[in-house]
Motif scaffolding. Structure first.
Motif, PDB file in Angstrom:
ATOM      1  N   ALA A 131       1.122   4.025  -2.778  1.00 52.67           N
ATOM      2  CA  ALA A 131       1.073   5.880  -2.493  1.00 52.67           C
ATOM      3  C   ALA A 131       2.130   6.373  -3.299  1.00 52.67           C
ATOM      4  O   ALA A 131       2.088   7.219  -3.449  1.00 52.67           O
ATOM      5  CB  ALA A 131       0.827   5.756  -1.006  1.00 52.67           C
ATOM      6  N   THR A 144      -1.204   9.827   5.711  1.00 49.27           N
ATOM      7  CA  THR A 144      -2.221   9.264   5.030  1.00 49.27           C
ATOM      8  C   THR A 144      -2.485   7.803   5.039  1.00 49.27           C
ATOM      9  O   THR A 144      -3.555   7.506   4.746  1.00 49.27           O
ATOM     10  CB  THR A 144      -2.249  10.065   3.653  1.00 49.27           C
ATOM     11  OG1 THR A 144      -1.158   9.512   2.887  1.00 49.27           O
ATOM     12  CG2 THR A 144      -2.446  11.356   3.490  1.00 49.27           C
ATOM     13  N   ILE A 145      -1.412   7.065   4.826  1.00 45.53           N
ATOM     14  CA  ILE A 145      -1.738   5.747   4.805  1.00 45.53           C
ATOM     15  C   ILE A 145      -1.400   5.087   6.163  1.00 45.53           C
ATOM     16  O   ILE A 145      -2.124   4.214   6.592  1.00 45.53           O
ATOM     17  CB  ILE A 145      -0.776   4.911   3.630  1.00 45.53           C
ATOM     18  CG1 ILE A 145      -0.879   5.685   2.136  1.00 45.53           C
ATOM     19  CG2 ILE A 145      -0.737   3.737   3.437  1.00 45.53           C
ATOM     20  CD1 ILE A 145      -2.265   5.741   1.559  1.00 45.53           C
ATOM     21  N   ALA A 172       3.095  10.383  -3.492  1.00 49.32           N
ATOM     22  CA  ALA A 172       3.278  10.614  -1.990  1.00 49.32           C
ATOM     23  C   ALA A 172       4.688  10.416  -1.376  1.00 49.32           C
ATOM     24  O   ALA A 172       5.273   9.221  -1.564  1.00 49.32           O
ATOM     25  CB  ALA A 172       2.172   9.735  -1.165  1.00 49.32           C
ATOM     26  N   PRO A 208      -3.173   6.201   9.827  1.00 53.38           N
ATOM     27  CA  PRO A 208      -4.834   5.925   9.560  1.00 53.38           C
ATOM     28  C   PRO A 208      -4.969   4.413   9.692  1.00 53.38           C
ATOM     29  O   PRO A 208      -5.833   3.920  10.280  1.00 53.38           O
ATOM     30  CB  PRO A 208      -5.358   6.392   8.298  1.00 53.38           C
ATOM     31  CG  PRO A 208      -4.181   7.748   8.023  1.00 53.38           C
ATOM     32  CD  PRO A 208      -2.980   7.037   8.267  1.00 53.38           C
ATOM     33  N   LEU A 209      -4.195   3.584   8.977  1.00 53.98           N
ATOM     34  CA  LEU A 209      -4.293   2.187   9.133  1.00 53.98           C
ATOM     35  C   LEU A 209      -3.933   1.595  10.550  1.00 53.98           C
ATOM     36  O   LEU A 209      -4.405   0.652  10.832  1.00 53.98           O
ATOM     37  CB  LEU A 209      -3.839   1.419   7.905  1.00 53.98           C
ATOM     38  CG  LEU A 209      -4.377   1.704   6.660  1.00 53.98           C
ATOM     39  CD1 LEU A 209      -3.675   1.080   5.598  1.00 53.98           C
ATOM     40  CD2 LEU A 209      -5.773   0.830   6.680  1.00 53.98           C
ATOM     41  N   PRO A 224       7.559  10.305   1.923  1.00 48.18           N
ATOM     42  CA  PRO A 224       7.480   9.855   3.108  1.00 48.18           C
ATOM     43  C   PRO A 224       6.492  10.296   4.344  1.00 48.18           C
ATOM     44  O   PRO A 224       5.861   9.537   4.929  1.00 48.18           O
ATOM     45  CB  PRO A 224       9.209   9.578   3.661  1.00 48.18           C
ATOM     46  CG  PRO A 224       9.847  10.533   2.646  1.00 48.18           C
ATOM     47  CD  PRO A 224       9.131  10.930   1.535  1.00 48.18           C
ATOM     48  N   ASP A 258       4.014  12.359   3.878  1.00 48.73           N
ATOM     49  CA  ASP A 258       2.926  12.122   3.267  1.00 48.73           C
ATOM     50  C   ASP A 258       2.125  10.842   3.386  1.00 48.73           C
ATOM     51  O   ASP A 258       1.108  10.345   3.977  1.00 48.73           O
ATOM     52  CB  ASP A 258       3.000  12.594   1.691  1.00 48.73           C
ATOM     53  CG  ASP A 258       1.517  12.705   1.248  1.00 48.73           C
ATOM     54  OD1 ASP A 258       1.392  13.062   0.043  1.00 48.73           O
ATOM     55  OD2 ASP A 258       0.432  12.228   1.783  1.00 48.73           O
ATOM     56  N   ARG A 259       3.039   9.639   3.122  1.00 52.78           N
ATOM     57  CA  ARG A 259       2.727   8.138   3.355  1.00 52.78           C
ATOM     58  C   ARG A 259       2.446   8.045   4.782  1.00 52.78           C
ATOM     59  O   ARG A 259       1.336   7.245   5.027  1.00 52.78           O
ATOM     60  CB  ARG A 259       3.748   7.447   2.782  1.00 52.78           C
ATOM     61  CG  ARG A 259       3.860   7.467   1.205  1.00 52.78           C
ATOM     62  CD  ARG A 259       4.723   6.342   0.813  1.00 52.78           C
ATOM     63  NE  ARG A 259       6.034   6.094   1.473  1.00 52.78           N
ATOM     64  CZ  ARG A 259       7.216   6.701   0.715  1.00 52.78           C
ATOM     65  NH1 ARG A 259       6.957   7.469  -0.104  1.00 52.78           N
ATOM     66  NH2 ARG A 259       8.144   6.237   1.406  1.00 52.78           N
ATOM     67  N   ARG A 287     -11.246  -5.307  10.846  1.00 52.86           N
ATOM     68  CA  ARG A 287     -11.901  -5.201   9.834  1.00 52.86           C
ATOM     69  C   ARG A 287     -11.884  -4.167   8.702  1.00 52.86           C
ATOM     70  O   ARG A 287     -12.163  -4.135   7.424  1.00 52.86           O
ATOM     71  CB  ARG A 287     -13.451  -4.790  10.268  1.00 52.86           C
ATOM     72  CG  ARG A 287     -14.444  -6.070  11.029  1.00 52.86           C
ATOM     73  CD  ARG A 287     -15.783  -5.975  11.127  1.00 52.86           C
ATOM     74  NE  ARG A 287     -16.119  -4.631  11.596  1.00 52.86           N
ATOM     75  CZ  ARG A 287     -16.172  -4.138  13.020  1.00 52.86           C
ATOM     76  NH1 ARG A 287     -15.991  -5.188  13.715  1.00 52.86           N
ATOM     77  NH2 ARG A 287     -16.743  -3.031  13.157  1.00 52.86           N
ATOM     78  N   ARG A 288     -11.428  -2.808   9.504  1.00 49.43           N
ATOM     79  CA  ARG A 288     -11.154  -2.016   8.220  1.00 49.43           C
ATOM     80  C   ARG A 288     -10.064  -2.024   7.420  1.00 49.43           C
ATOM     81  O   ARG A 288      -9.979  -1.716   6.177  1.00 49.43           O
ATOM     82  CB  ARG A 288     -10.948  -0.715   9.101  1.00 49.43           C
ATOM     83  CG  ARG A 288     -10.909   0.740   8.642  1.00 49.43           C
ATOM     84  CD  ARG A 288     -11.257   1.802   9.633  1.00 49.43           C
ATOM     85  NE  ARG A 288     -10.677   2.984   9.396  1.00 49.43           N
ATOM     86  CZ  ARG A 288      -9.495   3.332   9.729  1.00 49.43           C
ATOM     87  NH1 ARG A 288      -8.812   2.679  10.165  1.00 49.43           N
ATOM     88  NH2 ARG A 288      -9.156   4.665   9.485  1.00 49.43           N
ATOM     89  N   ALA A 332      -9.139  -4.840   6.185  1.00 48.45           N
ATOM     90  CA  ALA A 332      -9.621  -6.127   5.166  1.00 48.45           C
ATOM     91  C   ALA A 332      -9.424  -5.897   3.868  1.00 48.45           C
ATOM     92  O   ALA A 332     -10.299  -4.861   3.415  1.00 48.45           O
ATOM     93  CB  ALA A 332     -10.583  -6.863   5.637  1.00 48.45           C
ATOM     94  N   LEU A 371       0.897  -1.067   0.101  1.00 52.73           N
ATOM     95  CA  LEU A 371      -0.047  -0.021   0.143  1.00 52.73           C
ATOM     96  C   LEU A 371       0.920   1.188   0.109  1.00 52.73           C
ATOM     97  O   LEU A 371       0.614   2.391  -0.631  1.00 52.73           O
ATOM     98  CB  LEU A 371      -0.772  -0.073   1.233  1.00 52.73           C
ATOM     99  CG  LEU A 371      -1.993  -1.184   1.211  1.00 52.73           C
ATOM    100  CD1 LEU A 371      -2.731  -0.922   2.810  1.00 52.73           C
ATOM    101  CD2 LEU A 371      -2.910  -0.797   0.027  1.00 52.73           C
TER     102      LEU A 371
END
Lengths: 228, 254
Positions: A125, A138-139, A130, A142-143, A132, A134-135, A224-225, A227, A121
């Motif tokens: 990005a 944003t990635i 994106a 949040p995950l 470093p 930024d990633r 779940r998010r 997945a 992922l």
């Protein structure tokens, strides 16, 4: 239901555990990122050192903190002379002791949360433009967020319950550093104090249960998010 | 208009030493068996893999000195790798918003060509494999790439979806005209989409040229003589699976 002294112990505990978790989580995320993503000489040694409070008797951790952060110690002495700040035997000191003990748990959970983010992922990005930071924002964060929140909850519960390190570094001063576990211990020293000890123990149990359930729920939400 | 690539990169079983020139308009297929180093080559072109030495020139512009996030190279894999915590629309906007210069590839055009307008508010996990790949293609296109890398984009799909997505890829090739590098080990896909072909084996380029020359279609024609029976190349074969009426033409290609 609760006497003024019991309220005081509960509120002090929540404040101490709150600060311990706040700073501990920031440190845990920082070190988790460093350990999860970078190779450098001494990495394994650092990793072991950061986990030390998990395996040391808490009294030893408290004593080590006294040696370093006490007024006569290298860091504590400097803080006193340069900034007029003392940590030993203060609520801030109680937070430091509780935080240091809870830190390894938060570190492990944070590392797992950050490590679980699929590197593919991040590569995607990156290809989309994106950089470093930024990633990370944003990635990855949040995950990793549900897992990091779970780390905070577990850390809070651990900090709340910390006894040996707090009583060694911060003593058991009612209203200042007498957190819930210390108040329970003090109540048991007094004849007829079992009632107070029981009430305080049930409060501690309730807070711990809420924390664990919240942590599990957050982890499930995170799974779940993330997945597919 | 040329894409010039020279990559040297150590891998596990052998080292990659890839040199080729491809026309910068149209679709170039990187063709070869599994494990030949095709995907590793794409990763190196995108800047996502460490290389011993790399030269990537597109129409005279040197891309290899740039970090991956500034090369403006779109990349779609076998798996769509859509961001699970974002809706389809936010996924599509991810690259779009980071393309700060002009945007020659228009939002509506991409949504239209790939037919993903009705998916915008869905979550990636609710999409089928084919839909995910179309969104991944859209996301890459909307980042305004100057080069598109497709690494076996349909091999994880079933035959019907595969055909459908290949159709979409052909459409976007027509509509947007940007250089595309397409990795596959399927001759069928290569013939269908590729203008130029670079054959890679064991980390080396063994041939390059127009697809029609390097992968001539091999085909035999035959006729159904009775239900379940065909005549091909002078021989009669029992094919109970073929239920076409007598007189139908049968084509076998490989």
């Amino acid at each position: 239901m609760l006497s003024p002294e019991e309220w005081q112990a509960l509120l002090l505990s929540l404040r101490v555990a709150g600060w311990a978790t706040f700073w501990g989580l920031i440190a845990a995320i920082g070190f988790a990122w460093l350990l999860a993503r970078h190779r450098f000489p001494g990495r394994i040694l650092l990793d072991a050192l950061l986990h030390a409070p998990l395996v040391l008797p808490p009294v030893v951790t408290g004593f080590a903190l006294l040696l370093i952060f006490g007024v006569e110690g290298p860091v504590g002495g400097w803080l006193d002379r340069a900034l007029g700040v003392r940590l030993a035997f203060t609520p801030a000191g109680a937070a430091l002791a509780a935080g240091v003990c809870a830190f390894p748990l938060m570190l492990r959970a944070a590392r797992q949360a950050i490590g679980a983010v699929d590197p593919a992922l991040e590569d995607a990005a990156r290809a989309l433009g994106a950089g470093p930071v930024d990633r990370a924002v944003t990635i990855v964060l949040p995950l990793a967020a549900p897992g990091l929140l779970a780390a905070a909850v577990v850390g809070f519960a651990a900090a709340l319950g910390e006894f040996g390190a707090v009583i060694t570094f911060a003593a058991s001063i009612p209203g200042e550093t007498q957190t819930l576990p210390l108040a329970i211990y003090a109540a048991l020293q007094v004849p007829g104090g079992e009632g107070a000890a029981l009430r305080l123990s049930l409060i501690a149990l309730a807070v711990a249960l809420v924390g664990l359930i919240a942590s599990e729920a957050l982890l499930a939400f995170g799974r779940r998010r993330a997945a597919r | 208009m040329t894409l010039s690539v020279a990559i040297r990169r150590p891998l596990d079983a052998f080292s990659l030493d890839i040199v080729f020139d491809a026309p910068a308009d149209g679709l170039t297929v990187l063709f070869g068996p599994s494990g030949a180093g095709k995907s590793a080559t794409l990763a190196a072109i995108a800047g996502l893999a460490p290389t011993s030495s790399a030269r990537v020139d597109l129409n005279g512009v040197s891309l290899d000195a740039l970090p991956a996030e500034r090369r403006r190279i779109g990349f779609v894999h076998q798996q769509a790798h859509l961001f699970p915590h974002m809706s389809v629309e936010r996924n599509l906007r991810y690259g779009w918003m980071r393309a700060t210069e002009t945007r020659p590839i228009a939002w509506d055009a991409v949504i239209g060509v790939l037919g993903i307008g009705h998916l915008l508010h869905r979550a990636p996990r609710d999409l089928s494999g084919g839909e995910r790949q179309r969104v991944a293609l859209g996301r890459a296109l909307l980042s305004q790439p100057r080069l598109l890398l497709l690494d076996e984009p349909v091999s994880a799909l079933d035959a019907a979806r595969r055909d459908e997505v290949l159709g979409f890829i052909a459409a976007l090739k027509e509509r947007f005209g940007l250089p595309i590098l397409y990795v596959t080990h399927s001759a069928e896909e290569a013939r269908r989409l590729g203008d130029w072909l670079v054959r890679i084996e064991q980390g080396r380029v063994v041939a390059q040229g127009p697809t029609a020359e390097l992968l001539p279609a091999r085909e035999l024609a035959g006729e159904v003589i009775a239900p379940g029976r065909i005549r091909v190349d002078g021989r009669d074969l029992d094919m109970p699976g073929i239920d076409a009426p007598a007189g139908s033409i049968v084509r076998i290609s490989w």
